[in-house]
Enzyme design. Structure first.
Site, mmCIF file in Angstrom:
data_model
loop_
_atom_site.group_PDB
_atom_site.id
_atom_site.type_symbol
_atom_site.label_atom_id
_atom_site.label_comp_id
_atom_site.label_asym_id
_atom_site.label_seq_id
_atom_site.Cartn_x
_atom_site.Cartn_y
_atom_site.Cartn_z
ATOM 1 C CB SER A 119 16.514 -7.301 -2.413
ATOM 2 O OG SER A 119 15.492 -6.704 -2.718
ATOM 3 C CG HIS A 140 14.953 -10.528 -6.766
ATOM 4 N ND1 HIS A 140 15.997 -9.978 -7.203
ATOM 5 C CD2 HIS A 140 14.387 -9.477 -6.192
ATOM 6 C CE1 HIS A 140 16.244 -8.817 -6.894
ATOM 7 N NE2 HIS A 140 15.219 -8.340 -6.224
ATOM 8 C CD GLU A 152 18.463 -11.760 -10.053
ATOM 9 O OE1 GLU A 152 19.677 -11.827 -10.166
ATOM 10 O OE2 GLU A 152 17.976 -11.025 -8.835
ATOM 11 C CG ASN A 190 19.691 -6.040 -5.452
ATOM 12 O OD1 ASN A 190 19.614 -4.818 -6.175
ATOM 13 N ND2 ASN A 190 18.620 -6.511 -5.161
HETATM 14 N N1 CAA Z 1 3.661 1.307 -11.249
HETATM 15 C C1 CAA Z 1 3.072 0.726 -12.242
HETATM 16 N N2 CAA Z 1 3.333 1.492 -13.557
HETATM 17 C C2 CAA Z 1 4.343 2.296 -13.657
HETATM 18 C C3 CAA Z 1 4.923 2.934 -12.406
HETATM 19 C C4 CAA Z 1 4.576 2.340 -11.157
HETATM 20 N N3 CAA Z 1 5.174 2.360 -9.874
HETATM 21 N N4 CAA Z 1 6.179 3.677 -12.760
HETATM 22 C C5 CAA Z 1 5.573 4.019 -13.910
HETATM 23 N N5 CAA Z 1 4.947 3.129 -14.659
HETATM 24 C C6 CAA Z 1 4.406 3.030 -16.014
HETATM 25 C C7 CAA Z 1 3.824 4.310 -16.336
HETATM 26 O O1 CAA Z 1 2.460 3.985 -16.230
HETATM 27 C C8 CAA Z 1 4.119 4.127 -17.815
HETATM 28 O O2 CAA Z 1 3.225 3.329 -18.502
HETATM 29 P P1 CAA Z 1 2.777 3.316 -20.173
HETATM 30 O O3 CAA Z 1 3.899 3.198 -20.814
HETATM 31 O O4 CAA Z 1 2.161 2.023 -20.660
HETATM 32 O O5 CAA Z 1 2.172 4.609 -20.242
HETATM 33 C C9 CAA Z 1 5.365 3.670 -17.947
HETATM 34 O O6 CAA Z 1 5.642 3.031 -16.802
HETATM 35 C C10 CAA Z 1 6.590 4.585 -18.108
HETATM 36 O O7 CAA Z 1 6.488 5.529 -17.067
HETATM 37 P P2 CAA Z 1 6.922 7.300 -17.268
HETATM 38 O O8 CAA Z 1 6.556 7.513 -18.621
HETATM 39 O O9 CAA Z 1 5.717 7.710 -16.301
HETATM 40 O O10 CAA Z 1 8.180 7.188 -16.870
HETATM 41 P P3 CAA Z 1 9.533 6.587 -17.295
HETATM 42 O O11 CAA Z 1 9.574 6.539 -18.696
HETATM 43 O O12 CAA Z 1 10.431 7.526 -16.631
HETATM 44 O O13 CAA Z 1 9.588 5.212 -16.686
HETATM 45 C C11 CAA Z 1 10.386 3.840 -14.785
HETATM 46 C C12 CAA Z 1 9.328 4.983 -15.367
HETATM 47 C C13 CAA Z 1 10.064 2.654 -15.705
HETATM 48 C C14 CAA Z 1 10.315 3.545 -13.376
HETATM 49 C C15 CAA Z 1 11.845 4.132 -15.394
HETATM 50 O O14 CAA Z 1 11.989 5.183 -14.902
HETATM 51 C C16 CAA Z 1 12.690 3.136 -14.807
HETATM 52 O O15 CAA Z 1 13.001 1.981 -15.554
HETATM 53 N N6 CAA Z 1 13.589 3.122 -13.909
HETATM 54 C C17 CAA Z 1 14.434 2.250 -13.319
HETATM 55 C C18 CAA Z 1 13.752 1.345 -12.548
HETATM 56 C C19 CAA Z 1 14.854 0.038 -12.243
HETATM 57 O O16 CAA Z 1 16.001 0.266 -12.473
HETATM 58 N N7 CAA Z 1 14.213 -0.729 -11.687
HETATM 59 C C20 CAA Z 1 15.012 -1.915 -10.752
HETATM 60 C C21 CAA Z 1 15.019 -1.426 -9.378
HETATM 61 S S1 CAA Z 1 15.894 -2.616 -8.496
HETATM 62 C C22 CAA Z 1 15.004 -3.860 -8.010
HETATM 63 O O17 CAA Z 1 14.047 -3.790 -8.387
HETATM 64 C C23 CAA Z 1 15.446 -4.916 -7.330
HETATM 65 C C24 CAA Z 1 16.113 -4.844 -6.091
HETATM 66 O O18 CAA Z 1 15.758 -5.864 -5.305
HETATM 67 C C25 CAA Z 1 16.049 -3.702 -5.298
HETATM 68 P P1 NAD Z 2 7.971 -2.057 1.632
HETATM 69 O O1 NAD Z 2 8.365 -1.303 2.755
HETATM 70 O O2 NAD Z 2 7.068 -1.193 0.540
HETATM 71 O O3 NAD Z 2 6.732 -3.055 2.067
HETATM 72 C C1 NAD Z 2 6.983 -4.090 2.778
HETATM 73 C C2 NAD Z 2 5.758 -4.465 3.469
HETATM 74 O O4 NAD Z 2 5.813 -5.668 4.386
HETATM 75 C C3 NAD Z 2 5.120 -3.444 4.470
HETATM 76 O O5 NAD Z 2 3.674 -3.087 3.966
HETATM 77 C C4 NAD Z 2 5.069 -4.060 5.786
HETATM 78 O O6 NAD Z 2 4.001 -3.659 6.754
HETATM 79 C C5 NAD Z 2 4.948 -5.629 5.439
HETATM 80 N N1 NAD Z 2 5.405 -6.494 6.502
HETATM 81 C C6 NAD Z 2 6.450 -6.405 7.390
HETATM 82 N N2 NAD Z 2 6.424 -7.612 8.288
HETATM 83 C C7 NAD Z 2 5.330 -8.324 7.854
HETATM 84 C C8 NAD Z 2 4.719 -9.506 8.131
HETATM 85 N N3 NAD Z 2 5.553 -10.006 9.284
HETATM 86 N N4 NAD Z 2 3.726 -9.897 7.626
HETATM 87 C C9 NAD Z 2 3.251 -9.367 6.587
HETATM 88 N N5 NAD Z 2 3.474 -8.169 6.279
HETATM 89 C C10 NAD Z 2 4.885 -7.570 6.722
HETATM 90 O O7 NAD Z 2 8.889 -2.759 1.018
HETATM 91 P P2 NAD Z 2 9.238 -3.200 -0.569
HETATM 92 O O8 NAD Z 2 10.010 -2.342 -1.254
HETATM 93 O O9 NAD Z 2 7.782 -3.908 -1.124
HETATM 94 O O10 NAD Z 2 10.094 -4.664 -0.327
HETATM 95 C C11 NAD Z 2 9.449 -5.874 0.076
HETATM 96 C C12 NAD Z 2 10.525 -7.065 -0.255
HETATM 97 O O11 NAD Z 2 10.607 -6.890 -1.615
HETATM 98 C C13 NAD Z 2 11.810 -6.918 0.365
HETATM 99 O O12 NAD Z 2 12.522 -8.128 0.759
HETATM 100 C C14 NAD Z 2 12.713 -6.131 -0.567
HETATM 101 O O13 NAD Z 2 14.052 -6.230 -0.443
HETATM 102 C C15 NAD Z 2 12.139 -6.766 -1.892
HETATM 103 N N6 NAD Z 2 12.264 -6.206 -3.160
HETATM 104 C C16 NAD Z 2 12.519 -4.795 -3.110
HETATM 105 C C17 NAD Z 2 12.505 -4.069 -4.438
HETATM 106 C C18 NAD Z 2 12.177 -2.598 -4.309
HETATM 107 O O14 NAD Z 2 12.813 -1.968 -5.225
HETATM 108 N N7 NAD Z 2 11.904 -1.916 -3.155
HETATM 109 C C19 NAD Z 2 12.754 -4.707 -5.457
HETATM 110 C C20 NAD Z 2 12.859 -5.951 -5.518
HETATM 111 C C21 NAD Z 2 12.654 -6.823 -4.081
#
Ligand code: CAA
Ligand code: NAD
Length: 283
Positions: A119, A140, A152, A190
């Site tokens: 991330s 990503h 990304e 991020n």
């Molecule tokens: N896995 C698979 N499918 C999922 C799911 C999951 N975990 N969660 C929801 N869905 C699907 C549902 O099945 C539904 O599908 P259909 O339209 O085909 O029926 C669809 O998504 C919409 O779901 P819901 O109606 O239950 O709920 P919603 O409309 O509130 O949407 C959401 C759920 C898509 C998660 C929405 O809340 C959302 O977009 N949230 C923000 C997500 C976001 O910002 N993600 C980025 C996070 S940051 C990141 O990823 C980067 C990082 O490095 C941290």
């Molecule tokens: P998570 O905690 O759900 O899963 C991580 C998994 O990695 C665990 O099942 C753990 O057992 C496994 N693991 C740890 N060390 C390992 C090793 N040496 N070999 C094999 N498996 C190992 O975490 P996550 O949310 O799936 O995040 C995973 C990666 O994806 C991170 O780098 C995170 O920053 C990135 N990411 C996360 C998100 C998010 O929204 N959570 C979005 C984009 C990218």
């Protein structure tokens, strides 16, 4: 560079999602984690997602079984020898990722691409753990992977053009949209998202409003699908903290200082939805 076999490392929320979309696109997928029960749990989530698609008549039962038949369970990084691309999605920790890449470098075939779903961490530094930095790239995905369109793509300093093109092509085959960004802490996603989440945690910490009110303001006021605290729980508070630490260390600017409340929750093991408790409780 022809990609047919994929290995996904980490069967958590991101790894299982990446594995699912790869198998749905027709790739053979090795799903790897530290223990067999974690791999099985990841496959259980995939099966549930596919069941829902069958119910909604988007795929047939036969297609579902075909997709599930493309998975191979793995707890051994040596299985990388079979893959054309490895996508690492283990925890957001530079030391752990570097150790994984060092090991992958020993096992993966010469032509294999080594991608990371990090991330925020530096692709160039992860690549330096291998003797083939030209084959290392950032890929990503966003959470939840089956739903979110963006990938990304981040080149390290040495990444070959051919590797970039192969990953871009694969992203299209996964029905996702690739966006190229440069190798800076947090990339674009991020760098922009996480300070907002961290600021939302500060507003809670300073008593500006309740958690429900903070989320409601951002949902109704800014049309965000989830409030920032709900989103933090969804991402994982450990992952949010690691990303803030990477931004803080990478830019050396105090504006990225992780909120002490975020740190406290992670220390308590309140990691968000995946742990059953974060800012909210999940049953
Ligand atoms: N896995 C698979 N499918 C999922 C799911 C999951 N975990 N969660 C929801 N869905 C699907 C549902 O099945 C539904 O599908 P259909 O339209 O085909 O029926 C669809 O998504 C919409 O779901 P819901 O109606 O239950 O709920 P919603 O409309 O509130 O949407 C959401 C759920 C898509 C998660 C929405 O809340 C959302 O977009 N949230 C923000 C997500 C976001 O910002 N993600 C980025 C996070 S940051 C990141 O990823 C980067 C990082 O490095 C941290
Ligand atoms: P998570 O905690 O759900 O899963 C991580 C998994 O990695 C665990 O099942 C753990 O057992 C496994 N693991 C740890 N060390 C390992 C090793 N040496 N070999 C094999 N498996 C190992 O975490 P996550 O949310 O799936 O995040 C995973 C990666 O994806 C991170 O780098 C995170 O920053 C990135 N990411 C996360 C998100 C998010 O929204 N959570 C979005 C984009 C990218």
């Amino acid at each position: 560079m022809h990609i047919e076999k994929v290995m996904v490392i980490g069967a958590g929320q991101m790894g299982s999602g990446i594995a699912q979309v790869c198998a749905q696109a027709g790739y053979e997928v090795y799903l790897n984690d530290l223990q067999e029960d974690i791999v099985k749990k990841g496959l259980g989530v995939i099966r549930k997602n596919l069941d829902r698609q069958v119910q909604k008549e988007r795929i047939t039962e036969d297609e579902k079984e075909g997709i599930l038949g493309r998975f191979i369970q793995s707890t051994d990084l040596k299985d990388a020898e079979n893959a054309d691309i490895v996508i690492e999605a283990a925890v957001e920790n530079l030391k752990i990722k570097m150790r994984i890449f060092e090991e992958l470098d020993q096992y993966a075939s010469e032509h294999a691409i080594l991608a990371t779903n990090t991330s925020s961490l530096p692709i160039t530094e992860i690549a330096a753990a291998t003797k083939r930095p030209e084959k290392v790239i950032g890929m990503h995905f966003m959470n939840p992977v089956p739903v979110m369109k963006l990938v990304e793509i981040i080149r390290g300093l040495a990444t070959e053009d051919e590797v970039y093109q192969a990953v871009e092509e694969m992203t299209h085959r996964l029905k996702k949209v690739p966006v190229e960004v440069n190798d800076f802490p947090g990339f674009v996603s991020n760098r922009v998202l996480m300070p907002m989440i961290n600021e939302a945690v500060y507003t809670l910490y300073e008593g500006v409003a309740t958690k429900e009110a903070i989320d409601e303001v951002m949902k109704l006021g800014m049309n965000h699908p989830m409030g920032p605290l709900t989103l933090a729980d969804f991402i994982g508070l450990d992952t949010c903290l690691y990303i803030m630490e990477t931004l803080h260390e990478g830019f050396g600017d105090d504006k990225y200082r992780p909120c002490p409340l975020l740190r406290k929750y992670v220390k308590a093991g309140w990691l968000g939805k995946k742990a059953g408790r974060g800012f909210y409780e999940y049953r």
